[in-house]
Design a protein around this motif. Structure first.
Motif, PDB file in Angstrom:
ATOM      1  N   HIS A 178       6.427  -5.358  -2.257  1.00  4.91           N
ATOM      2  CA  HIS A 178       5.076  -5.615  -1.745  1.00  4.91           C
ATOM      3  C   HIS A 178       4.925  -5.176  -0.290  1.00  4.91           C
ATOM      4  N   VAL A 179       5.911  -5.492   0.525  1.00  3.85           N
ATOM      5  CA  VAL A 179       5.812  -5.171   1.947  1.00  3.85           C
ATOM      6  C   VAL A 179       5.752  -3.659   2.159  1.00  3.85           C
ATOM      7  N   GLU A 180       6.523  -2.910   1.396  1.00  2.00           N
ATOM      8  CA  GLU A 180       6.575  -1.457   1.583  1.00  2.00           C
ATOM      9  C   GLU A 180       5.479  -0.717   0.820  1.00  2.00           C
ATOM     10  N   ALA A 181       4.950  -1.295  -0.235  1.00  4.46           N
ATOM     11  CA  ALA A 181       3.913  -0.624  -1.019  1.00  4.46           C
ATOM     12  C   ALA A 181       2.598  -0.617  -0.248  1.00  4.46           C
ATOM     13  N   SER A 182       1.753   0.372  -0.538  1.00  4.66           N
ATOM     14  CA  SER A 182       0.412   0.396   0.037  1.00  4.66           C
ATOM     15  C   SER A 182      -0.438  -0.694  -0.617  1.00  4.66           C
ATOM     16  N   THR A 183      -1.579  -0.996  -0.012  1.00  6.88           N
ATOM     17  CA  THR A 183      -2.429  -2.076  -0.511  1.00  6.88           C
ATOM     18  C   THR A 183      -2.857  -1.884  -1.970  1.00  6.88           C
ATOM     19  N   PRO A 184      -3.335  -0.714  -2.401  1.00  8.73           N
ATOM     20  CA  PRO A 184      -3.726  -0.566  -3.810  1.00  8.73           C
ATOM     21  C   PRO A 184      -2.576  -0.819  -4.782  1.00  8.73           C
ATOM     22  N   ILE A 185      -1.362  -0.415  -4.399  1.00  9.86           N
ATOM     23  CA  ILE A 185      -0.217  -0.622  -5.280  1.00  9.86           C
ATOM     24  C   ILE A 185       0.153  -2.095  -5.322  1.00  9.86           C
ATOM     25  N   SER A 186       0.042  -2.800  -4.198  1.00  6.08           N
ATOM     26  CA  SER A 186       0.285  -4.245  -4.206  1.00  6.08           C
ATOM     27  C   SER A 186      -0.719  -4.969  -5.087  1.00  6.08           C
ATOM     28  N   VAL A 187      -1.962  -4.502  -5.091  1.00  7.67           N
ATOM     29  CA  VAL A 187      -2.987  -5.098  -5.951  1.00  7.67           C
ATOM     30  C   VAL A 187      -2.577  -4.994  -7.422  1.00  7.67           C
ATOM     31  N   LEU A 188      -2.122  -3.826  -7.828  1.00 10.60           N
ATOM     32  CA  LEU A 188      -1.706  -3.629  -9.218  1.00 10.60           C
ATOM     33  C   LEU A 188      -0.408  -4.361  -9.515  1.00 10.60           C
ATOM     34  N   LEU A 189       0.512  -4.338  -8.574  1.00 11.36           N
ATOM     35  CA  LEU A 189       1.813  -4.962  -8.793  1.00 11.36           C
ATOM     36  C   LEU A 189       1.671  -6.460  -9.015  1.00 11.36           C
ATOM     37  N   LEU A 202       7.552   5.968  -7.981  1.00 17.98           N
ATOM     38  CA  LEU A 202       7.116   7.073  -7.131  1.00 17.98           C
ATOM     39  C   LEU A 202       6.015   6.646  -6.162  1.00 17.98           C
ATOM     40  N   LEU A 203       5.121   5.798  -6.615  1.00 14.60           N
ATOM     41  CA  LEU A 203       4.035   5.342  -5.745  1.00 14.60           C
ATOM     42  C   LEU A 203       4.558   4.544  -4.548  1.00 14.60           C
ATOM     43  N   ILE A 204       5.652   3.808  -4.746  1.00 13.65           N
ATOM     44  CA  ILE A 204       6.254   3.081  -3.632  1.00 13.65           C
ATOM     45  C   ILE A 204       7.105   4.017  -2.781  1.00 13.65           C
ATOM     46  N   ALA A 205       7.898   4.866  -3.438  1.00 17.74           N
ATOM     47  CA  ALA A 205       8.852   5.716  -2.722  1.00 17.74           C
ATOM     48  C   ALA A 205       8.178   6.797  -1.884  1.00 17.74           C
ATOM     49  N   ILE A 206       7.014   7.280  -2.307  1.00 11.30           N
ATOM     50  CA  ILE A 206       6.353   8.382  -1.600  1.00 11.30           C
ATOM     51  C   ILE A 206       5.306   7.874  -0.609  1.00 11.30           C
ATOM     52  N   TRP A 207       4.506   6.892  -1.020  1.00  8.96           N
ATOM     53  CA  TRP A 207       3.394   6.444  -0.175  1.00  8.96           C
ATOM     54  C   TRP A 207       3.623   5.051   0.417  1.00  8.96           C
ATOM     55  N   GLY A 224       5.948   2.172   2.963  1.00  9.22           N
ATOM     56  CA  GLY A 224       6.205   2.003   4.389  1.00  9.22           C
ATOM     57  C   GLY A 224       7.522   2.616   4.822  1.00  9.22           C
ATOM     58  N   GLU A 225       8.027   2.137   5.948  1.00  8.03           N
ATOM     59  CA  GLU A 225       9.227   2.726   6.544  1.00  8.03           C
ATOM     60  C   GLU A 225      10.453   2.559   5.656  1.00  8.03           C
ATOM     61  N   ARG A 226      10.584   1.427   4.981  1.00  6.76           N
ATOM     62  CA  ARG A 226      11.746   1.166   4.127  1.00  6.76           C
ATOM     63  C   ARG A 226      11.390   1.369   2.655  1.00  6.76           C
ATOM     64  N   ARG A 227      10.522   2.313   2.395  1.00 11.43           N
ATOM     65  CA  ARG A 227      10.044   2.530   1.032  1.00 11.43           C
ATOM     66  C   ARG A 227      11.159   2.971   0.087  1.00 11.43           C
ATOM     67  N   GLY A 228      12.109   3.754   0.574  1.00 13.00           N
ATOM     68  CA  GLY A 228      13.195   4.210  -0.283  1.00 13.00           C
ATOM     69  C   GLY A 228      14.043   3.056  -0.776  1.00 13.00           C
ATOM     70  N   TYR A 229      14.370   2.145   0.124  1.00 16.83           N
ATOM     71  CA  TYR A 229      15.158   0.971  -0.248  1.00 16.83           C
ATOM     72  C   TYR A 229      14.388   0.090  -1.233  1.00 16.83           C
ATOM     73  N   ALA A 230      13.120  -0.182  -0.935  1.00 15.86           N
ATOM     74  CA  ALA A 230      12.316  -1.053  -1.793  1.00 15.86           C
ATOM     75  C   ALA A 230      12.128  -0.448  -3.176  1.00 15.86           C
ATOM     76  N   HIS A 246      14.091 -12.649  -8.070  1.00 18.12           N
ATOM     77  CA  HIS A 246      12.814 -12.354  -7.414  1.00 18.12           C
ATOM     78  C   HIS A 246      12.936 -11.449  -6.202  1.00 18.12           C
ATOM     79  N   THR A 247      14.133 -11.152  -5.742  1.00 20.99           N
ATOM     80  CA  THR A 247      14.287 -10.557  -4.403  1.00 20.99           C
ATOM     81  C   THR A 247      13.695  -9.160  -4.286  1.00 20.99           C
ATOM     82  N   TRP A 248      13.488  -8.481  -5.406  1.00 17.39           N
ATOM     83  CA  TRP A 248      12.894  -7.145  -5.338  1.00 17.39           C
ATOM     84  C   TRP A 248      11.404  -7.210  -4.985  1.00 17.39           C
TER      85      TRP A 248
END
Length: 494
Positions: free
Chosen positions: A232-243, A145-150, A152-158, A225-227
């Motif tokens: 990372h590209v579509e997630a916001s910075t705080p989510i990338s930090v945790l991921l 949900l954190l990736i899909a809602i907040w 980037g542009e291709r957040r649904g796909y990611a 690894h492709t996911w």
């Protein structure tokens, strides 16, 4: 004492969820940060109370739960899980602090961050296979949900790609767990009751393959690894930090806890294959990073390469290499979090992460000289420069793995050189030269933006200068995890 680590973020998420709609996002963030900070302080308390010389599980908690399933509430920590718990609590605080104050739907956002913390913490604490799986799956929902809602542009796909990969990972892990319990004749899922070493070697290998692929997806290793770059590209910075900082460590933790530790004979049989697999991941991840123009994607591919070092160390299964694997988890968590924070600041102020657009940021008047200096620290640590925690972890990994797999270790060491190459490309293009016209008038970078990065940079340097502060908590446990035959073989070789 351990349940507190689960209850604090739970109560924080519940409180935030029932806050009035009129509450400002800034106040919501402060409440979430308050609960996360208390949880972090509590992990520090546990670390001071922890006895490193005792290699068994400490602060254990047990409550019967669902007898018909053989599921019990069984928690504990040792030298493998303790540093990961502290890292998770620290990066959760940093992720909350680094979140945008004006974020939309703040109550839902911060509640999901706290629920994500519960899932990861519970997985590291679980001493029951089924309980671990439940927490492993719980973290999937908030992260999706954190990736899909907040995002980037291709957040649904990611987000969907992440969901599918992680679902397959969970299926393979659960199948292996069920096989362990049913075939070993255990009456429940408690780790201490499993007798997997009595199983035939072929059966052990089949079960271990499910563990390897399941957690290999989570780490991730090539070709699963492709996911990760998309997420990372579509997630916001705080989510990338945790991921990158914590969630990938669920995969490495699972390999050590449920792979190497439970199947020493099968692990030794597959070890040459695992060492070769690690070389492929290191070289492929590093090569892909060199070809990237997006700063965030470059850091994402660097994680693929650095996870290969952990697999190499685990494959060698010597006391020194396993210690190096744990240190590499911690160092990568700190370094990758620092790099993603800095890339996030650049993107926030410059509006781009493209190396063809963002240039000359070291300009002392209108650039980001402090951010550039911190980036140098992160790059030096990631490339394994002495004086940084990255050097200590990689040196121990290579030193511990060389006795078992000299060829694979030497080839993997090329990855450290490639790390320097792609990060020097990033520094040269983004920070040196003339300030590009596209980012000529940058907004001011406040100290509030720099503070989390400063904290991580300080830890990276401190643990690089004094690594004994990390090794002290972990070494007895990792030494005890290594099978006695491997210890004897290593001593004989040396």
């Amino acid at each position: 004492m351990l349940t507190v680590l689960l209850l604090l973020p739970f109560f924080g998420a519940a409180l935030i969820g029932f806050l009035p709609v009129e509450i400002t996002p800034k106040l919501t963030r402060k409440i979430a940060l308050g609960f996360a900070s208390v949880a972090f302080v509590w992990t520090i308390v546990l670390a001071f109370l922890f006895n490193p010389s005792n290699v068994s599980q400490q602060f254990t908690e047990f409550l019967p739960w669902i007898d018909v399933l053989g599921l019990n509430y069984n928690l504990g920590i040792d030298g493998l899980s303790l540093p990961l718990l502290v890292l998770n609590a620290l990066l959760t605080c940093i992720a909350i602090y680094s979140s945008d104050e004006s974020i939309n739907r703040p109550r839902f956002y911060y509640a999901l961050l706290l629920l994500l913390n519960i899932g990861v913490t519970g997985a590291f604490l679980s001493q029951d296979l089924l309980l671990f799986f439940l927490f492993y799956e719980i973290e999937l929902i908030p992260l999706y949900l954190l990736i899909a809602i907040w995002g980037g542009e291709r957040r649904g796909y990611a987000a969907t790609k992440f969901l599918i990969y992680t679902a397959v990972s969970g299926f393979l892990i659960l199948a292996s767990f069920l096989g362990m319990v049913l075939l070993s004749g255990s009456h429940n899922f408690a780790l201490e009751n499993l007798n997997t070493e009595s199983l035939p070697l072929v059966t052990q290998i089949i079960l271990l393959l499910g563990i390897l692929i399941g957690f290999g997806i989570k780490m991730p290793l090539v070709p699963f690894h492709t996911w990760l770059p998309d997420a990372h590209v579509e997630a916001s910075t705080p989510i990338s930090v945790l991921l990158a900082g914590v969630l990938l460590k669920l995969g490495t933790y699972g390999l050590l806890r449920f792979g190497m530790d439970l199947f020493p004979d099968a692990w030794a049989t597959l070890a040459p294959f695992l060492a070769t697999w690690s070389v492929i991941s290191v070289l492929y991840g590093s090569s892909c990073a060199i070809a990237q123009k997006d700063m965030k994607k470059m850091v994402a591919y660097s994680s693929v390469g650095h996870m290969g070092y952990i697999l190499l160390a685990a494959a060698a299964a010597t006391p020194l290499s396993v210690l190096g694997a744990v240190l590499q988890m911690i160092s990568h968590g700190l370094i990758s979090a620092l790099l993603f924070l800095l890339v996030g600041v650049v993107y926030k102020k410059a509006g781009s992460r493209d190396l063809d657009v963002v240039q000359g940021l070291f300009n002392p008047e209108r650039g980001m000289p402090v951010i550039g200096s911190l980036m140098v620290v992160g790059i030096m640590a990631s490339a394994g420069i002495p004086g940084m925690v990255g050097f200590i972890s990689e040196f121990i990994v290579f030193r511990g793995s060389f006795a078992a797999f000299p060829v694979q270790t030497l080839i993997s060491m090329i990855g450290t050189g490639l790390t320097a190459v792609y990060f020097l490309i990033l520094m040269n293009r983004a920070f040196f030269g003339r300030l590009s016209t596209q980012v000529m008038n940058l907004p001011r970078v406040y100290w509030s933006d720099r503070l989390p990065a400063f904290a991580l940079a300080v830890l990276i340097i401190i643990f690089g200068i004094q690594p004994a502060w990390l090794i002290h908590w972990t070494e007895p446990t990792t030494t005890a995890m290594v099978h006695i035959e491997n210890v004897v073989a290593t001593i004989t070789k040396n």
